[in-house]
Design an enzyme around this catalytic site. Structure first.
Site, mmCIF file in Angstrom:
data_model
loop_
_atom_site.group_PDB
_atom_site.id
_atom_site.type_symbol
_atom_site.label_atom_id
_atom_site.label_comp_id
_atom_site.label_asym_id
_atom_site.label_seq_id
_atom_site.Cartn_x
_atom_site.Cartn_y
_atom_site.Cartn_z
ATOM 1 N N ASP A 81 54.511 50.082 66.917
ATOM 2 C CA ASP A 81 54.114 49.863 68.006
ATOM 3 C C ASP A 81 55.365 48.914 68.674
ATOM 4 O OD1 ASP A 81 51.623 50.350 68.876
ATOM 5 O OD2 ASP A 81 50.570 49.008 67.520
ATOM 6 N N GLN B 29 45.344 47.919 65.458
ATOM 7 C CA GLN B 29 45.031 48.139 67.010
ATOM 8 C C GLN B 29 44.572 46.700 67.547
ATOM 9 O OE1 GLN B 29 45.104 50.824 68.760
ATOM 10 N NE2 GLN B 29 44.355 49.951 70.457
ATOM 11 N N LYS C 162 44.964 58.591 68.775
ATOM 12 C CA LYS C 162 46.063 58.465 68.040
ATOM 13 C C LYS C 162 46.090 59.533 66.840
ATOM 14 C CE LYS C 162 47.114 54.054 69.976
ATOM 15 N NZ LYS C 162 47.043 52.712 69.548
HETATM 16 N N1 GUN Z 1 46.077 47.826 72.309
HETATM 17 C C1 GUN Z 1 46.103 48.163 73.565
HETATM 18 N N2 GUN Z 1 47.345 48.842 73.539
HETATM 19 C C2 GUN Z 1 47.826 48.765 72.264
HETATM 20 C C3 GUN Z 1 49.020 49.415 71.511
HETATM 21 O O1 GUN Z 1 49.796 50.180 72.384
HETATM 22 N N3 GUN Z 1 48.942 49.241 70.349
HETATM 23 C C4 GUN Z 1 48.014 48.340 69.736
HETATM 24 N N4 GUN Z 1 48.444 48.448 68.288
HETATM 25 N N5 GUN Z 1 47.071 48.223 70.160
HETATM 26 C C5 GUN Z 1 47.035 48.238 71.565
#
Ligand code: GUN
Length: 293
Positions: A119, A96, A52
């Site tokens: 998200d 996350q 990211k």
């Molecule tokens: N864990 C697995 N996929 C995601 C996601 O798209 N966003 C976040 N914040 N955590 C995750």
């Protein structure tokens, strides 16, 4: 059979976003800023987060990574979220997941200002998505929709079968595909761990979305000839031939399923890169106030 090249589409969209950011800067605007909160040192979370951060660089965004050890308290995280909510320089941020067990994930998600929830996990964004209002869409479902769009795959009137009912993928992708929109207008069936005879359902699918997190679950006998197969699985399985000691494995037995399909996404290089690009897209929408003021 055509392989859906998510990696290539993702690169293209990142270039489009970078071009838009250049225009914003040229007009004297502010560089979009995405912040991420990472707790602990889980290998999967570490690698998602570094992808990211790298994608932010490619898009011309500013990024900040806030790291905490596994023993961080829920209150410390809530305080960090309050700061990020109030920080005018931060356009959007993510925490996350998964979080350590002593932290209530839902409480964390609901503490995020929905206008910065890139998200798309906050109940306001989830609710708006389900009734077809503008919102931040959960990144993986939004990425799948972009792939269907860019490959010109006609979804109208098609039967879409989703395996998996997670809040992050299964439920929102089912919701988006049943929406009166294009892509959308599907008849959607959602299968999950309590569904008897899943294969009976999947064999009826024009579009099959596997998002259950079980490597190789979808076998050739479960797929109708000519189906579009979207594989959301990203399980790390041990592989002694790799330097890392593991490889990513999808939910679909690719080798045997692919010959039956009209289109299929590979793992890696299918849905994964699109998830990250959707987050970048949401951050741009946040920075330019295209969804909320
Ligand atoms: N864990 C697995 N996929 C995601 C996601 O798209 N966003 C976040 N914040 N955590 C995750």
């Amino acid at each position: 059979m055509q392989i859906i090249d998510g990696k290539q589409v993702a690169e293209q969209i990142k270039q489009e976003i970078a071009a838009e950011v250049q225009q914003i800067i040229a007009r004297g605007g502010k560089r979009p800023h995405l912040a991420g909160v990472l707790v602990g040192h889980d290998g999967g979370s570490e690698s998602y987060m570094s992808s990211k951060v790298k994608a932010c660089e490619q898009c011309g965004f500013k990024s900040s990574l806030l790291r905490y050890e596994e023993d961080v308290t829920e209150q410390q995280l809530l305080d960090t979220i309050t700061k990020l909510n109030r920080d005018d320089d931060v356009d959007g941020f993510i925490v996350q997941l998964p979080l350590p067990r002593h932290i209530n994930e839902q409480r964390i998600i609901e503490a995020i200002d929905y206008r910065k929830d890139v998200d798309g996990f906050h109940p306001i964004n989830v609710g708006r998505l389900s009734i077809g209002l503008p919102c931040f869409r959960s990144a993986t479902p939004a990425g799948i929709i972009m792939l269907l769009e860019r490959y010109g795959i006609d979804t109208r009137g098609k039967h879409c079968v989703v395996i998996g009912r997670s809040n992050i993928v299964g439920k929102p992708v089912a919701s988006l595909l049943m929406q009166k929109s294009n892509p959308g207008n599907c008849t959607v069936t959602v299968c999950h761990s309590a569904t008897p005879n899943i294969a009976e359902h999947t064999r009826q699918a024009d579009i099959l979305i596997a998002a259950l997190g079980k490597p190789g679950f979808v076998t050739a006998d479960m797929v109708r000839d000519g189906a579009v197969v979207i594989d959301v699985g990203t399980t790390r399985v041990p592989d002694a031939t790799r330097k890392s000691g593991w490889r990513l494995c999808g939910d679909v037995d690719y080798e045997h399923v692919a010959p039956r399909c009209s289109y299929i996404t590979p793992v890696p290089g299918g849905v994964g890169p699109m998830t990250i690009v959707s987050l970048m897209h949401n951050t741009l929408l946040a920075a330019t106030h295209q969804i909320y003021q």
